[in-house]
Design a protein around this motif. Structure first.
Motif, mmCIF file in Angstrom:
data_model
loop_
_atom_site.group_PDB
_atom_site.id
_atom_site.type_symbol
_atom_site.label_atom_id
_atom_site.label_comp_id
_atom_site.label_asym_id
_atom_site.label_seq_id
_atom_site.Cartn_x
_atom_site.Cartn_y
_atom_site.Cartn_z
ATOM 1 N N THR A 348 3.424 -7.597 0.314
ATOM 2 C CA THR A 348 4.461 -6.968 -0.497
ATOM 3 C C THR A 348 3.905 -6.410 -1.797
ATOM 4 O O THR A 348 2.799 -6.781 -2.234
ATOM 5 C CB THR A 348 5.560 -7.983 -0.835
ATOM 6 N N ALA A 349 4.679 -5.555 -2.429
ATOM 7 C CA ALA A 349 4.297 -5.007 -3.731
ATOM 8 C C ALA A 349 4.204 -6.107 -4.773
ATOM 9 O O ALA A 349 3.322 -6.079 -5.650
ATOM 10 C CB ALA A 349 5.312 -3.942 -4.158
ATOM 11 N N GLU A 350 5.079 -7.102 -4.689
ATOM 12 C CA GLU A 350 5.047 -8.211 -5.642
ATOM 13 C C GLU A 350 3.758 -9.020 -5.500
ATOM 14 O O GLU A 350 3.159 -9.444 -6.505
ATOM 15 C CB GLU A 350 6.256 -9.123 -5.425
ATOM 16 N N GLU A 351 3.315 -9.223 -4.281
ATOM 17 C CA GLU A 351 2.065 -9.946 -4.067
ATOM 18 C C GLU A 351 0.870 -9.163 -4.592
ATOM 19 O O GLU A 351 -0.060 -9.740 -5.181
ATOM 20 C CB GLU A 351 1.897 -10.249 -2.581
ATOM 21 N N VAL A 352 0.874 -7.865 -4.398
ATOM 22 C CA VAL A 352 -0.213 -7.026 -4.907
ATOM 23 C C VAL A 352 -0.225 -7.033 -6.429
ATOM 24 O O VAL A 352 -1.288 -7.131 -7.061
ATOM 25 C CB VAL A 352 -0.096 -5.593 -4.357
#
Length: 372
Positions: A348-352
């Motif tokens: 996900t974008a949050e993980e990145v």
């Protein structure tokens, strides 16, 4: 990220098992246990499953079912494919790019031949096509190996632009590319590995085009289908199911991953004394490698792991030994302090964003503790 969880960012080593593969594998374990060469009911059932798997893979790769064979791994597929081509031509020389996977390098040195040659690459990891074509015309060359995309830096190779003599077959190692980008069209043999696209480990694919001269280079039957011994029918069927599912969502996933990797490239590139390697545009969508001066790659990997991020370092082919990367060395890039990040289809974008924040803190912290 919840406490105790890990954000897995090493999909280029092995992607998580696709749900379609898991469901198919569990169902096939109860039906695909028998020898598909037997004529009893269980054997015929296993044969039906294996033929179905071969047909699905053939359709996904746009080849004929009788051109497809399942092997024990992607490495096994490369060895059988490449050495089978040279055995058929009667010429042991193998020309290959300097940044090929170790399976290709090992095959090229297994039966040393004066005509064998490693062709250099530019700073992005792209092979010199003119030099490769010239090397392929030397006496004694029995096959050429050129990957579809590099497994460490993601650079796509211009395979379809390679001009080879008619009597020198080309093997394309597509393990890093299948399920992520369109594949080259001009090749004699192609190999892949199911665990790279979300299938189970222990299922490789070898495709030999009809009309290509190929002979089993190892003891056993000469036929393509029989070359790998007793087939793992459940794994083959699960691999086919995963490939079919991955290709159906490839364009959407690739676009999302490409944008997320751009964030990582920008973050790494903004760190002092850090080099982002590989082609910035013509690349795999999910992968990026960078090298940090004055910092050990194992140090970065270890500290990121403590923060809940799983990444890779060292040569992607021999990472267990943390040996310097032959790929980066061939490119003239920094081989010390390198980190490879590769996204899963679910990243996900949050993980990145969390990874990017941690990366800067980790590299800065290691350097500060070293007095740099």
């Amino acid at each position: 990220m919840t406490s105790g969880s890990e954000v897995y960012l090493d999909a280029a080593s092995s992607e998580r098992l696709h749900p379609a593969a898991r469901d198919t594998l569990l169902a096939a374990l109860d039906r695909g246990y028998a020898d598909p060469r037997r004529l009893h009911r269980a054997g015929r059932d296993a044969r039906l499953l294996l033929d179905n798997a071969r047909a699905v893979v053939a359709e996904a790769l746009d080849v004929r079912p009788d051109e497809v064979a399942f092997t024990a791994s992607g490495t096994d597929a490369v060895h059988r494919g490449l050495l089978g081509l040279t055995a058929a031509t009667g010429r042991d020389g193998i020309v290959h790019g300097a940044v090929e996977h170790s399976s290709v390098l090992h095959a090229a040195t297994w039966r040393p031949a004066p005509a064998s040659a490693a062709v250099g690459v530019d700073s992005t990891g792209r092979v010199d096509l003119d030099a490769m074509a010239a090397a392929a015309r030397e006496p004694g060359v029995g096959a050429v190996a050129l990957q579809a995309a590099n497994q460490e830096v993601g650079t796509l190779q211009p395979v379809d632009d390679l001009d080879l003599p008619d009597d020198v077959p080309l093997l394309v190692d597509a393990a890093a590319a299948v399920g992520h980008v369109p594949l080259p069209r001009r090749w004699s043999a192609m190999t892949a590995s199911a665990h790279k696209w979300g299938g189970p480990a222990g299922a490789g694919v070898l495709v030999v085009r009809r009309g290509t001269r190929w002979t089993n280079p190892f003891p056993g039957d000469d036929g393509l289908e029989e070359a790998g011994g007793f087939p793992n029918v459940p794994a083959a069927l699960a691999a086919a199911a995963a490939l079919q599912a991955v290709l159906a969502e490839r364009d959407e996933v690739a676009a999302r991953q490409y944008a997320l990797v751009e964030r990582i490239r920008a973050t790494a590139g903004a760190l002092p004394d850090t080099e982002v390697v590989g082609d910035p545009v013509a690349r795999l969508p999910h992968l990026v490698t960078f090298s940090c001066l004055y910092v050990g790659g194992d140090e970065i990997v270890g500290e990121l792991a403590q923060r809940g991020f799983g990444v890779a370092s060292g040569s992607a082919c021999t990472a267990s030994t943390l040996e310097p990367s032959h790929v980066l060395a061939a490119m003239g890039a920094l081989t010390h302090g390198n980190v490879r990040v590769s996204l899963t289809r679910d990243t996900t974008a949050e993980e990145v964003d969390a990874f990017c924040a941690a990366l800067g803190e980790v590299v800065t912290g290691i350097r500060e503790r070293a007095g740099l």
